[in-house]
Design an enzyme around this catalytic site. Structure first.
Site, PDB file in Angstrom:
ATOM      1  N   ASP A   1       1.626 -34.748   6.881  1.00  0.00           N
ATOM      2  CA  ASP A   1       0.366 -34.921   5.990  1.00  0.00           C
ATOM      3  C   ASP A   1       0.481 -36.022   5.175  1.00  0.00           C
ATOM      4  O   ASP A   1      -0.399 -36.814   4.935  1.00  0.00           O
ATOM      5  CB  ASP A   1      -0.151 -33.552   5.480  1.00  0.00           C
ATOM      6  CG  ASP A   1       1.053 -32.575   4.940  1.00  0.00           C
ATOM      7  OD1 ASP A   1       2.089 -32.981   4.810  1.00  0.00           O
ATOM      8  OD2 ASP A   1       0.575 -31.395   4.518  1.00  0.00           O
TER       9      ASP A   1
ATOM     10  N   GLY B   1      -8.154 -27.260   4.936  1.00  0.00           N
ATOM     11  CA  GLY B   1      -6.906 -27.882   5.526  1.00  0.00           C
ATOM     12  C   GLY B   1      -6.725 -29.110   5.859  1.00  0.00           C
ATOM     13  O   GLY B   1      -5.854 -29.765   6.829  1.00  0.00           O
TER      14      GLY B   1
ATOM     15  N   ALA C   1      -2.535 -35.285  -0.107  1.00  0.00           N
ATOM     16  CA  ALA C   1      -3.021 -36.381  -0.138  1.00  0.00           C
ATOM     17  C   ALA C   1      -3.323 -36.855  -1.791  1.00  0.00           C
ATOM     18  O   ALA C   1      -3.085 -37.913  -2.384  1.00  0.00           O
ATOM     19  CB  ALA C   1      -4.690 -36.384  -0.026  1.00  0.00           C
TER      20      ALA C   1
ATOM     21  N   GLY D   1      -5.296 -31.469   4.015  1.00  0.00           N
ATOM     22  CA  GLY D   1      -4.206 -31.722   3.371  1.00  0.00           C
ATOM     23  C   GLY D   1      -4.466 -32.561   1.985  1.00  0.00           C
ATOM     24  O   GLY D   1      -3.819 -33.438   1.490  1.00  0.00           O
ATOM     25  N   SER D   2      -5.234 -31.721   1.311  1.00  0.00           N
ATOM     26  CA  SER D   2      -5.663 -32.196  -0.112  1.00  0.00           C
ATOM     27  C   SER D   2      -4.415 -32.281  -1.203  1.00  0.00           C
ATOM     28  O   SER D   2      -4.492 -33.383  -1.856  1.00  0.00           O
ATOM     29  CB  SER D   2      -6.778 -31.405  -0.642  1.00  0.00           C
ATOM     30  OG  SER D   2      -6.288 -30.021  -0.818  1.00  0.00           O
ATOM     31  N   SER D   3      -3.726 -31.236  -0.844  1.00  0.00           N
ATOM     32  CA  SER D   3      -2.299 -31.324  -1.827  1.00  0.00           C
ATOM     33  C   SER D   3      -1.621 -32.427  -1.690  1.00  0.00           C
ATOM     34  O   SER D   3      -1.166 -33.213  -2.521  1.00  0.00           O
ATOM     35  CB  SER D   3      -1.428 -30.128  -1.483  1.00  0.00           C
ATOM     36  OG  SER D   3      -2.401 -28.912  -1.731  1.00  0.00           O
TER      37      SER D   3
HETATM   38  O1  PMV Z   1      -1.858 -26.082   7.757  1.00  0.00           O
HETATM   39  P1  PMV Z   1      -1.788 -27.441   8.039  1.00  0.00           P
HETATM   40  O2  PMV Z   1      -2.893 -28.007   8.323  1.00  0.00           O
HETATM   41  O3  PMV Z   1      -0.927 -28.079   6.798  1.00  0.00           O
HETATM   42  O4  PMV Z   1      -0.644 -27.706   9.261  1.00  0.00           O
HETATM   43  C1  PMV Z   1       0.653 -27.367   9.316  1.00  0.00           C
HETATM   44  C2  PMV Z   1       1.561 -27.769  10.297  1.00  0.00           C
HETATM   45  C3  PMV Z   1       2.737 -27.114  10.702  1.00  0.00           C
HETATM   46  O5  PMV Z   1       3.270 -28.092  11.623  1.00  0.00           O
HETATM   47  C4  PMV Z   1       2.865 -25.753  10.897  1.00  0.00           C
HETATM   48  C5  PMV Z   1       3.669 -27.397   9.184  1.00  0.00           C
HETATM   49  C6  PMV Z   1       4.203 -28.993   9.171  1.00  0.00           C
HETATM   50  O6  PMV Z   1       4.527 -29.121   7.867  1.00  0.00           O
HETATM   51  O7  PMV Z   1       4.190 -29.589  10.252  1.00  0.00           O
END
Ligand code: PMV
Length: 348
Positions: free
Chosen positions: A180, A133, A139, A135-137
């Site tokens: 991300d 989690g 990045a 954020g590889s996509s």
């Molecule tokens: O699941 P992750 O690490 O991509 O985080 C999501 C965070 C949220 O606030 C729920 C969604 C977002 O795009 O901000």
């Protein structure tokens, strides 16, 4: 021989404000030193080719004009739609002039395709598991847009790279704040508002962050939708929760800038309480979070969509090992990361 460029971008961890950020409230995100790399090559054959072994994509190939259309395997989506969005936005670079631009840049016209068709060959490689989690996509999306921008001589600035990356995320997921993509582009620690309305770097040289991975993979969009349904059913309650999260994020920003890690930890604990109210805490995360707190952390909370992925803790230096041990004892895997690292960059 065609032109080739390698670009890297960092992963991210949400520090505070997840979910509320989707509804216009601010969040704080840090880039982490686990990076995604993409090598992009302009080819004579008018194809889109992708190797992304980390997400089980090997020898994926289609005609360049079909990019973004038809069936796209899950692991290829972000890169493919990023290429489509770049070409759509810069049509002047998507025909023969791409070759011309590259010829001019390299000064070697024999090196580039001589007809007005060209293709793109991309290889992505991650320093971290796509399961974390981190954020590889996003990045990889940012890497590909930056690489195309450099290789074609368009030379987009960071905000334009972010805008195209965020559009790519929305095209695929329909929802998301884009935090991300911002971390991947800008790096550092950012105070952030959805869509890049505010992207404010917070000048902090170090953050004693401890990260624990649950081993549970989550579907971010499904969790956003669940929380959204709660908001529709109980608008006053949930709006109030978002309002409280906004307030604690504002205070956490001040605590961070003052290096007041004790207050930051306490505010993280408040944030976790609100995330629990939203229903995204989950048993495994809760075990790791309470374990970390009982072992002496100033504070601990989930990071991201919730239920799985990672938790984070802030602890005094003399408690760091005990907190790590507690996370492991609760069934988590401690991941060592540096925070506040450089954003997207050309590697060569
Ligand atoms: O699941 P992750 O690490 O991509 O985080 C999501 C965070 C949220 O606030 C729920 C969604 C977002 O795009 O901000």
């Amino acid at each position: 021989m065609a032109q080739l460029i390698t670009v890297s971008a960092p992963g991210k961890l949400m520090l505070l404000g997840e979910h509320a950020v989707v509804y216009g409230r601010p969040c704080i995100v840090t880039a982490v030193d686990q990076r995604m790399k993409a090598t992009v090559e302009i080819t004579k054959e008018p194809n889109f080719e992708l190797q992304a072994p980390d997400v089980k994509i090997t020898d994926y190939k289609k005609a360049i004009e079909d990019v973004g259309f038809g069936e796209v395997p899950k692991g290829a989506k972000f890169v493919e739609v990023a290429v489509k969005n770049f070409l759509d936005c810069h049509p002047e670079r998507s025909e023969g002039s791409l070759a011309n631009a590259s010829q001019n840049k390299s000064g070697d016209s024999s090196a580039m395709p001589q007809n007005d068709k060209f293709g793109v060959r991309i290889t992505t490689q991650s320093e971290f598991s796509s399961e974390f989690g981190f954020g590889s996509s996003s990045a990889s999306t940012v890497c590909v847009i930056k690489a195309l921008s450099e290789i074609t001589g368009v030379n987009l600035d960071n905000k334009s790279i972010f805008d195209l990356a965020y559009k790519t995320v929305l095209d695929i997921q329909g929802k998301g704040s884009g935090f991300d993509a911002a971390a991947a582009v800008y790096g550092g620690i950012l105070y952030y508002v959805i869509g890049g309305k505010v992207i404010e770097p917070l000048n902090i040289d170090s953050l004693p962050l401890i990260v624990g991975y649950t081993g549970i993979k989550v579907d971010t969009v499904a969790l956003i939708n669940e929380v959204s349904k709660k908001g529709e059913k109980y608008p006053q309650v949930i709006e109030n929760v978002y309002g409280q999260i906004e307030k604690l994020v504002e205070q956490a920003k001040v605590a961070l800038l003052n290096k007041d890690f004790q207050s930051l930890g306490e505010l993280m604990n408040f944030n976790e309480g609100y995330l629990s109210t939203l229903g995204v805490e989950g048993k495994k995360l809760a075990d790791m979070i309470y374990g970390a707190r009982n072992a002496g952390a100033y504070g601990a909370k989930l990071s991201g969509a919730g239920i799985g992925d990672c938790m984070i803790a802030i602890a005094p230096e003399d408690k760091t090992q005990a907190v790590k041990d507690a996370i492991t004892a609760a069934g988590g895997k401690v991941i060592d990361v540096e925070t506040n690292v450089e954003g997207v960059r050309v590697e060569g």
